[in-house]
Design a protein around this motif. Structure first.
Motif, short mmCIF file in Angstrom:
data_model
loop_
_atom_site.label_atom_id
_atom_site.label_comp_id
_atom_site.label_asym_id
_atom_site.label_seq_id
_atom_site.Cartn_x
_atom_site.Cartn_y
_atom_site.Cartn_z
N PRO A 92 0.82 -1.21 0.00
CA PRO A 92 0.00 0.00 0.00
C PRO A 92 0.86 1.26 0.00
O PRO A 92 1.87 1.34 0.69
CB PRO A 92 -0.79 -0.12 1.30
N GLY A 93 0.45 2.23 -0.80
CA GLY A 93 1.14 3.51 -0.86
C GLY A 93 2.39 3.53 -1.71
O GLY A 93 3.07 4.54 -1.80
N ALA A 94 2.72 2.42 -2.34
CA ALA A 94 3.95 2.33 -3.14
C ALA A 94 3.85 3.19 -4.39
O ALA A 94 2.77 3.63 -4.79
CB ALA A 94 4.22 0.88 -3.51
N GLY A 95 4.99 3.43 -5.00
CA GLY A 95 5.05 4.15 -6.26
C GLY A 95 5.47 5.60 -6.08
O GLY A 95 5.91 6.01 -5.01
N VAL A 96 5.32 6.36 -7.14
CA VAL A 96 5.70 7.77 -7.15
C VAL A 96 4.43 8.60 -7.01
O VAL A 96 3.43 8.34 -7.68
CB VAL A 96 6.44 8.13 -8.45
N HIS A 97 4.49 9.58 -6.11
CA HIS A 97 3.35 10.46 -5.87
C HIS A 97 3.84 11.90 -5.94
O HIS A 97 4.91 12.22 -5.42
CB HIS A 97 2.73 10.17 -4.50
N GLU A 98 3.04 12.76 -6.56
CA GLU A 98 3.42 14.16 -6.70
C GLU A 98 2.34 15.05 -6.12
O GLU A 98 1.16 14.86 -6.39
CB GLU A 98 3.68 14.49 -8.16
N GLY A 99 2.76 16.01 -5.31
CA GLY A 99 1.85 16.94 -4.67
C GLY A 99 1.49 16.48 -3.26
O GLY A 99 1.43 15.28 -2.98
N THR A 100 1.27 17.44 -2.41
CA THR A 100 1.01 17.17 -0.99
C THR A 100 -0.16 16.22 -0.78
O THR A 100 -0.07 15.27 0.00
CB THR A 100 0.79 18.49 -0.23
N ASP A 101 -1.28 16.47 -1.46
CA ASP A 101 -2.46 15.63 -1.25
C ASP A 101 -2.21 14.19 -1.67
O ASP A 101 -2.64 13.25 -0.98
CB ASP A 101 -3.68 16.19 -1.99
#
Length: 130
Positions: A41-50
């Protein structure tokens, strides 16, 4: 200890209290969060605070308890390397785990703009499959 280290230490302390808004207070709006590509869960690339906050919520909700404890901060210019450990117990009574992590933070004007997360994802994935 440098100012960037102090800033990040406050963020880890807020996260430890369950205060996600406090933990993200010193993130740039366009923060880039580079996690593993493992099937957790939550893996990968994320962009932006939200998006980053959403990935953290997804990760934490997979466990009955979850903590990320920094053990050492190493600061050089605008980069802070955090060596620490995660302790967690999967939902449903799985076996508790303790795994080391390395977080590499890139700062800009006192705000976190990018972080690379490194940990033993195989241990985490195995614990979640129990």
């Amino acid at each position: 200890m440098g100012q960037n280290t102090d800033t990040l230490r406050q963020g880890y302390e807020a996260f430890g209290r369950g205060d996600l808004d406090g933990a993200s207070e010193n993130w740039a709006d366009d923060i880039r969060w580079e996690g593993s590509n493992a099937d957790i869960p939550g893996a990968g690339v994320h962009e932006g605070t939200d998006a980053v906050k959403g990935s953290l919520v997804e990760l934490v909700q997979a466990f009955d308890n979850f903590s990320a404890t920094p053990d050492e901060f190493i600061e050089q210019d605008e980069t802070v390397v955090v060596l620490g450990h995660t302790e967690a117990t999967p939902k449903g009574g799985g076996e508790a785990i303790k795994v080391p992590f390395v977080h590499v933070w890139r700062m800009r004007d006192g705000k976190a703009e990018r972080v690379q997360l490194l940990t033993d994802t195989a241990v985490v994935a195995d614990a979640l499959r129990q």
